[in-house]
Design a protein around this motif. Structure first.
Motif, PDB file in Angstrom:
ATOM      1  N   TYR A  52       0.835  -1.206   0.000  1.00 11.89           N
ATOM      2  CA  TYR A  52       0.000   0.000   0.000  1.00 11.89           C
ATOM      3  C   TYR A  52       0.871   1.257   0.000  1.00 11.89           C
ATOM      4  CZ  TYR A  52      -3.557   3.401   1.311  1.00 11.89           C
ATOM      5  OH  TYR A  52      -4.398   4.493   1.343  1.00 11.89           O
ATOM      6  N   ALA A  53       1.950   1.233   0.786  1.00 11.54           N
ATOM      7  CA  ALA A  53       2.842   2.391   0.850  1.00 11.54           C
ATOM      8  C   ALA A  53       3.634   2.556  -0.445  1.00 11.54           C
ATOM      9  CB  ALA A  53       3.808   2.251   2.031  1.00 11.54           C
ATOM     10  N   VAL A  54       3.749   1.489  -1.209  1.00  9.83           N
ATOM     11  CA  VAL A  54       4.424   1.573  -2.502  1.00  9.83           C
ATOM     12  C   VAL A  54       3.477   2.147  -3.556  1.00  9.83           C
ATOM     13  CG1 VAL A  54       5.523   0.235  -4.353  1.00  9.83           C
ATOM     14  CG2 VAL A  54       5.978  -0.337  -1.950  1.00  9.83           C
ATOM     15  N   ALA A  55       2.212   1.725  -3.491  1.00  9.18           N
ATOM     16  CA  ALA A  55       1.249   2.100  -4.533  1.00  9.18           C
ATOM     17  C   ALA A  55       0.658   3.491  -4.334  1.00  9.18           C
ATOM     18  CB  ALA A  55       0.120   1.068  -4.586  1.00  9.18           C
ATOM     19  N   THR A 129      -5.190  -3.475  -2.699  1.00  5.03           N
ATOM     20  CA  THR A 129      -4.191  -2.402  -2.601  1.00  5.03           C
ATOM     21  C   THR A 129      -4.057  -1.658  -3.924  1.00  5.03           C
ATOM     22  OG1 THR A 129      -2.919  -3.539  -0.894  1.00  5.03           O
ATOM     23  CG2 THR A 129      -1.740  -1.926  -2.231  1.00  5.03           C
ATOM     24  N   LEU A 130      -4.084  -2.413  -5.028  1.00  2.00           N
ATOM     25  CA  LEU A 130      -3.906  -1.810  -6.342  1.00  2.00           C
ATOM     26  C   LEU A 130      -5.203  -1.243  -6.918  1.00  2.00           C
ATOM     27  CD1 LEU A 130      -1.534  -4.491  -7.912  1.00  2.00           C
ATOM     28  CD2 LEU A 130      -0.914  -2.291  -6.896  1.00  2.00           C
ATOM     29  N   SER A 131      -6.338  -1.545  -6.277  1.00  2.00           N
ATOM     30  CA  SER A 131      -7.614  -1.099  -6.844  1.00  2.00           C
ATOM     31  C   SER A 131      -8.332  -0.066  -5.985  1.00  2.00           C
ATOM     32  CB  SER A 131      -8.535  -2.307  -7.061  1.00  2.00           C
ATOM     33  OG  SER A 131      -8.786  -2.987  -5.838  1.00  2.00           O
ATOM     34  N   THR A 132      -7.749   0.319  -4.849  1.00  2.00           N
ATOM     35  CA  THR A 132      -8.376   1.348  -4.018  1.00  2.00           C
ATOM     36  C   THR A 132      -7.295   2.213  -3.385  1.00  2.00           C
ATOM     37  OG1 THR A 132      -9.877   1.785  -2.169  1.00  2.00           O
ATOM     38  CG2 THR A 132      -8.425  -0.099  -1.960  1.00  2.00           C
ATOM     39  N   SER A 133      -7.644   3.426  -3.062  1.00  2.00           N
ATOM     40  CA  SER A 133      -6.711   4.317  -2.369  1.00  2.00           C
ATOM     41  C   SER A 133      -7.168   4.609  -0.942  1.00  2.00           C
ATOM     42  CB  SER A 133      -6.573   5.639  -3.137  1.00  2.00           C
ATOM     43  OG  SER A 133      -7.853   6.285  -3.234  1.00  2.00           O
ATOM     44  N   SER A 134      -8.244   3.929  -0.493  1.00  2.00           N
ATOM     45  CA  SER A 134      -8.798   4.178   0.832  1.00  2.00           C
ATOM     46  C   SER A 134      -7.947   3.506   1.909  1.00  2.00           C
ATOM     47  CB  SER A 134     -10.242   3.664   0.914  1.00  2.00           C
ATOM     48  OG  SER A 134     -10.732   3.785   2.233  1.00  2.00           O
ATOM     49  N   TYR A 135      -7.273   4.319   2.694  1.00  2.00           N
ATOM     50  CA  TYR A 135      -6.436   3.796   3.774  1.00  2.00           C
ATOM     51  C   TYR A 135      -7.277   3.106   4.839  1.00  2.00           C
ATOM     52  CZ  TYR A 135      -3.429   3.997   7.930  1.00  2.00           C
ATOM     53  OH  TYR A 135      -2.725   3.697   9.070  1.00  2.00           O
ATOM     54  N   LEU A 140      -9.245  -1.938   7.727  1.00  2.00           N
ATOM     55  CA  LEU A 140     -10.308  -2.861   8.139  1.00  2.00           C
ATOM     56  C   LEU A 140     -10.199  -4.192   7.409  1.00  2.00           C
ATOM     57  CD1 LEU A 140     -13.409  -0.500   8.414  1.00  2.00           C
ATOM     58  CD2 LEU A 140     -12.083  -1.523  10.266  1.00  2.00           C
ATOM     59  N   LEU A 141      -9.798  -4.160   6.147  1.00  2.00           N
ATOM     60  CA  LEU A 141      -9.632  -5.411   5.397  1.00  2.00           C
ATOM     61  C   LEU A 141      -8.561  -6.277   6.037  1.00  2.00           C
ATOM     62  CD1 LEU A 141     -10.351  -7.025   2.771  1.00  2.00           C
ATOM     63  CD2 LEU A 141      -8.356  -5.910   1.739  1.00  2.00           C
ATOM     64  N   ASN A 142      -7.432  -5.681   6.344  1.00  2.00           N
ATOM     65  CA  ASN A 142      -6.353  -6.452   6.964  1.00  2.00           C
ATOM     66  C   ASN A 142      -6.727  -6.925   8.364  1.00  2.00           C
ATOM     67  OD1 ASN A 142      -3.611  -6.525   5.357  1.00  2.00           O
ATOM     68  ND2 ASN A 142      -4.540  -4.544   4.918  1.00  2.00           N
ATOM     69  N   LYS A 259     -14.688   6.710  10.345  1.00  2.00           N
ATOM     70  CA  LYS A 259     -14.117   7.484   9.252  1.00  2.00           C
ATOM     71  C   LYS A 259     -14.468   6.896   7.891  1.00  2.00           C
ATOM     72  CE  LYS A 259     -10.267   9.292  11.960  1.00  2.00           C
ATOM     73  NZ  LYS A 259      -8.784   9.269  12.168  1.00  2.00           N
ATOM     74  N   LEU A 260     -14.550   5.563   7.841  1.00  2.00           N
ATOM     75  CA  LEU A 260     -14.875   4.913   6.570  1.00  2.00           C
ATOM     76  C   LEU A 260     -16.322   5.186   6.168  1.00  2.00           C
ATOM     77  CD1 LEU A 260     -13.823   2.994   4.346  1.00  2.00           C
ATOM     78  CD2 LEU A 260     -14.708   1.093   5.712  1.00  2.00           C
ATOM     79  N   LEU A 261     -17.210   5.268   7.163  1.00  2.00           N
ATOM     80  CA  LEU A 261     -18.630   5.480   6.889  1.00  2.00           C
ATOM     81  C   LEU A 261     -18.983   6.954   6.730  1.00  2.00           C
ATOM     82  CD1 LEU A 261     -20.220   2.894   9.362  1.00  2.00           C
ATOM     83  CD2 LEU A 261     -19.785   2.621   6.909  1.00  2.00           C
ATOM     84  N   THR A 262     -18.054   7.831   7.146  1.00  2.00           N
ATOM     85  CA  THR A 262     -18.322   9.270   7.021  1.00  2.00           C
ATOM     86  C   THR A 262     -18.031   9.730   5.605  1.00  2.00           C
ATOM     87  OG1 THR A 262     -17.743   9.643   9.333  1.00  2.00           O
ATOM     88  CG2 THR A 262     -17.755  11.554   7.876  1.00  2.00           C
TER      89      THR A 262
END
Length: 263
Positions: A52-55, A129-135, A140-142, A259-262
């Motif tokens: 994620y930090a690379v992409a 990681t390659l298809s979203t930019s949402s931190y 939450l996925l991890n 934060k994700l739902l806001t």
């Protein structure tokens, strides 16, 4: 390395939890191959986390990938160090008569299962990681993947301990006579059948006590992950091996969901 993968394959296929093997103890579980294989699996998933930090950064933060590859296996083995004494005591309360080395062999099996499940989910982590930019989504996925693999690993541990306890329990089944039917010949010898095994109140209590340990282990593992953060690396913060001490993992998860739902 071939020995490591063979040992891991035996773990995943349930061969290490075979009741016949467990009846003679835990010597069929080999420590060195399981440790090396588990570390390798943790490194694999750590690399996927660090992508994620690379992409999402310019220039790509390769240091986060290295840090995550080191931290994922460290997370599990540091949790083992913290919880090992309590596991030894709780397994003794459950009625499993094992020495410290046997207990170590036993807990390495669910750790290997846990990391194998995580490594198998690594490509999915890489895909998102390659298809979203949402931190916050990636956090939450991890977290969900760690929770899923952890539940599977703890289930394996509970199963192995139950089988060990049963294998080490004295076999005191007493045969009981089958009552004759009205048509049966009274002078004929009566067949006997063993009394059905009933779980003792003490064993049921010990099982509940050990389930408490499973909850403690999960909480320690979750908080250990918080202590070792960051694993993904926030795009708004500079790279650092560790963050300052604050709050805890559970509060952070609630904040992340908010934060994700806001919008």
């Amino acid at each position: 390395m071939v020995t490591c993968w063979k040992e891991l394959d035996d773990v995943l296929r349930g061969r290490k939890a075979d009741p016949d093997l467990l009846s003679s103890g835990t010597t069929h579980i080999h420590i060195r191959p399981l440790v090396l294989g588990s570390v390798a699996l943790g490194v694999v998933y750590g690399i996927f986390m660090g992508l994620y930090a690379v992409a999402t950064r310019t220039p790509p933060c390769l240091a986060q990938t290295v840090a995550s590859a080191v931290k994922v296996p460290a997370l599990f083995f540091l949790t083992l160090v913290v919880t090992f004494p309590s596991l030894y005591v709780f397994s003794a309360l459950m009625g499993v008569r094992l020495g410290p080395k046997d207990v170590l062999r036993l807990i390495l099996v669910p750790i290997a299962v846990n990391l194998a499940v995580l490594a198998s989910l690594g490509p999915i982590t890489g895909f998102f990681t390659l298809s979203t930019s949402s931190y916050h989504f990636m956090k939450l996925l991890n977290f969900s993947f760690f929770a899923l693999s952890g539940a599977i690993g703890l289930k394996v541990l509970l199963t192995m301990l139950s089988r060990l306890e049963q294998a080490q329990a004295p076999q005191d089944a007493v045969p009981t006579a089958t009552p004759p039917t009205p048509e049966a010949n009274p002078s004929a010898p009566q067949a006997t059948t063993p009394a059905p095994a009933q779980p003792s109140p003490g064993r049921a209590m010990a099982l509940r006590i050990f389930q408490v340990w499973l909850v403690i282990y999960a909480m320690v593992g979750a908080q250990m992950g918080w202590v070792l953060r960051p694993f993904i690396g926030s795009p708004t913060m500079d790279f650092a091996w560790f963050r300052s001490r604050e709050a805890n993992i559970f509060i952070d998860i609630i904040r992340t969901i908010g934060k994700l739902l806001t919008p």
